[in-house]
Design a protein around this motif. Structure first.
Motif, PDB file in Angstrom:
ATOM      1  N   PHE A  24      48.938  37.668  48.101  1.00 35.33           N
ATOM      2  CA  PHE A  24      49.469  38.113  46.816  1.00 35.33           C
ATOM      3  C   PHE A  24      49.683  39.619  46.814  1.00 35.33           C
ATOM      4  N   CYS A  25      49.606  40.245  47.990  1.00 33.46           N
ATOM      5  CA  CYS A  25      49.723  41.699  48.101  1.00 33.46           C
ATOM      6  C   CYS A  25      50.831  42.023  49.102  1.00 33.46           C
ATOM      7  N   ARG A  26      50.805  43.239  49.653  1.00 29.05           N
ATOM      8  CA  ARG A  26      51.798  43.656  50.636  1.00 29.05           C
ATOM      9  C   ARG A  26      51.194  44.728  51.532  1.00 29.05           C
ATOM     10  N   PRO A  27      51.798  45.016  52.671  1.00 26.49           N
ATOM     11  CA  PRO A  27      51.190  45.950  53.625  1.00 26.49           C
ATOM     12  C   PRO A  27      50.801  47.297  53.043  1.00 26.49           C
ATOM     13  N   SER A 116      37.049  43.964  44.907  1.00 24.07           N
ATOM     14  CA  SER A 116      37.876  42.770  44.765  1.00 24.07           C
ATOM     15  C   SER A 116      37.202  41.593  45.450  1.00 24.07           C
ATOM     16  N   VAL A 117      36.945  40.543  44.676  1.00 22.18           N
ATOM     17  CA  VAL A 117      36.356  39.305  45.199  1.00 22.18           C
ATOM     18  C   VAL A 117      37.147  38.157  44.582  1.00 22.18           C
ATOM     19  N   ASP A 118      37.905  37.440  45.387  1.00 22.28           N
ATOM     20  CA  ASP A 118      38.775  36.391  44.861  1.00 22.28           C
ATOM     21  C   ASP A 118      38.204  34.991  45.023  1.00 22.28           C
ATOM     22  N   THR A 155      39.328  39.870  40.243  1.00 23.89           N
ATOM     23  CA  THR A 155      39.669  38.570  40.810  1.00 23.89           C
ATOM     24  C   THR A 155      41.090  38.210  40.409  1.00 23.89           C
ATOM     25  N   VAL A 156      41.942  37.965  41.402  1.00 23.65           N
ATOM     26  CA  VAL A 156      43.290  37.477  41.132  1.00 23.65           C
ATOM     27  C   VAL A 156      43.192  35.962  40.991  1.00 23.65           C
ATOM     28  N   VAL A 186      48.593  36.495  38.758  1.00 24.98           N
ATOM     29  CA  VAL A 186      49.356  36.790  39.967  1.00 24.98           C
ATOM     30  C   VAL A 186      50.570  37.646  39.610  1.00 24.98           C
ATOM     31  N   ILE A 187      50.791  38.708  40.384  1.00 24.43           N
ATOM     32  CA  ILE A 187      52.007  39.507  40.205  1.00 24.43           C
ATOM     33  C   ILE A 187      53.128  38.705  40.838  1.00 24.43           C
ATOM     34  N   LYS A 188      53.691  37.821  40.062  1.00 27.72           N
ATOM     35  CA  LYS A 188      54.572  36.787  40.609  1.00 27.72           C
ATOM     36  C   LYS A 188      55.917  37.310  41.086  1.00 27.72           C
ATOM     37  N   ASP A 189      56.262  38.562  40.748  1.00 23.88           N
ATOM     38  CA  ASP A 189      57.507  39.123  41.245  1.00 23.88           C
ATOM     39  C   ASP A 189      57.275  40.151  42.355  1.00 23.88           C
TER      40      ASP A 189
END
Length: 350
Positions: A24-27, A116-118, A155-156, A186-189
């Motif tokens: 749900f993230c990016r580099p 962050s703990v998902d 938590t996402v 969730v950052i869905k975009d």
């Protein structure tokens, strides 16, 4: 529509990589695409931070990448407190090394640890982030809590993946005296930007990011009857309205649901991504010294790298004033529609 009167959050991505690949993230983490190995210079950070502090911003959030992998972290925190005058310094990490550094960071001036703990399931943790180290992450959480500095857990919430774990996460945080559990949708975009780890989700689950969206209001309703207090807060006055439920244990459950509305401004005009998840909640400084107004667009980022020397001091000041004016003229949109096609593009303040 309501005129914005408060300043944005100030968030700094200290480095460009975290060593994880959460789908749900990016580099580049919070930053727009940034070259691998990039780290912010402490002196440059302090120069910008001092100028923003003089303009009324009194809190800062340090993120990445991951601050745990930023060597001069303690120096940066100490100077942000002593030289730049920041009263609130929040550190956001999901890396085990943050636990080892927690005592020194507490001494340097960190006022909130944000871990962050998902999930509490090791196999799922490995699937989500690509690293099999949940036990070390949870140990780091305990080490942060042991400093007596307040600790927040992020938590996402992902539908069909970890949404059934919320009761377990609540109980886990309560047992350890965690101050706050923040549940984020969730950052869905996010996968509409130039880089994303969402491809891992497609490969592993055959799903797209937007399919993981779970309405947090349903979770809020489940816990509202158990809470001793319920209120709505905004981060820095410009963030999403968040439901805050205080449990009898003292744990605050914070639910940040983008469908509750967001702030938009002049940089949103004619944006094909409007209305988006993130909008104008923060002014971010990237590891390569660019100011970004949102998570998704690179074309409107402001490059400060050539404004760090004394000859350019006046230009730096005017550039920061211009950036902050975007937030001063922002407006709040109360609800995100089910489809972007339901609305025309933004053409100015409604």
């Amino acid at each position: 529509m309501t005129a914005a009167t408060q300043l944005p959050q100030f968030r700094v991505t200290l480095n460009s990589r975290c060593g994880r690949a959460c789908f749900f993230c990016r580099p580049s983490g919070e930053a727009i695409s940034t070259a691998a190995g990039t780290e912010i210079d402490v002196g440059d950070l302090i120069r910008v931070a001092k100028a923003l502090r003089q303009r009324g911003i009194s809190s800062i959030k340090l993120t990445g990448g991951d601050p745990a992998l930023y060597d001069p972290l303690e120096e940066a925190v100490s100077r942000l407190r002593d030289e730049a005058g920041y009263a609130d310094i929040e550190l956001i990490s999901r890396h085990p090394q943050i636990g080892e550094r927690a005592p020194a960071l507490a001494e340097a001036g960190v006022t909130l640890f944000n871990m962050s703990v998902d999930t509490l399931v090791p196999e799922l943790h490995k699937e989500i982030c690509g690293v099999d180290d949940l036990s070390l992450v949870l140990k780091a959480l305990d080490q942060c809590a042991a400093t007596a500095v307040p600790v927040k857990v992020n938590t996402v919430v992902m539908g069909g993946i970890n949404d059934a774990e919320i009761p377990d996460l609540v109980a886990y945080c309560e047992a350890r005296g965690i101050r706050q559990l923040k549940l984020l949708d969730v950052i869905k975009d996010l996968d509409e930007g130039t880089e994303s780890f969402a491809r891992r989700l497609v490969i592993k689950r055959g799903s797209e990011l937007r399919e993981l969206y779970a309405p947090l209001e349903e979770i809020a309703e489940r816990y509202r009857g158990l809470a001793v207090n319920s209120e709505v807060r905004r981060q820095g006055g410009l963030g999403h309205p968040m439901t805050v439920l205080t449990m009898p244990s003292g744990l605050e459950m914070v639910l940040k649901d983008s469908r509750a509305g967001a702030w938009y401004g002049s940089v949103c005009k004619s944006c094909p991504l409007f209305p988006c998840h993130d909008a104008l909640m923060a002014l971010r400084l990237t590891a390569d010294m660019r100011l970004q107004f949102c998570l998704l667009r690179e074309d409107n980022a402001v490059d400060l790298s050539g404004l760090m020397g004394q000859p350019a001091a006046a230009r730096l000041e005017s550039t920061l004033d211009e950036a902050l004016s975007v937030y001063a003229g922002a407006w709040f949109r109360a609800e995100e529609p089910a489809s972007r096609a339901a609305l025309p593009l933004v053409q100015g303040q409604p």
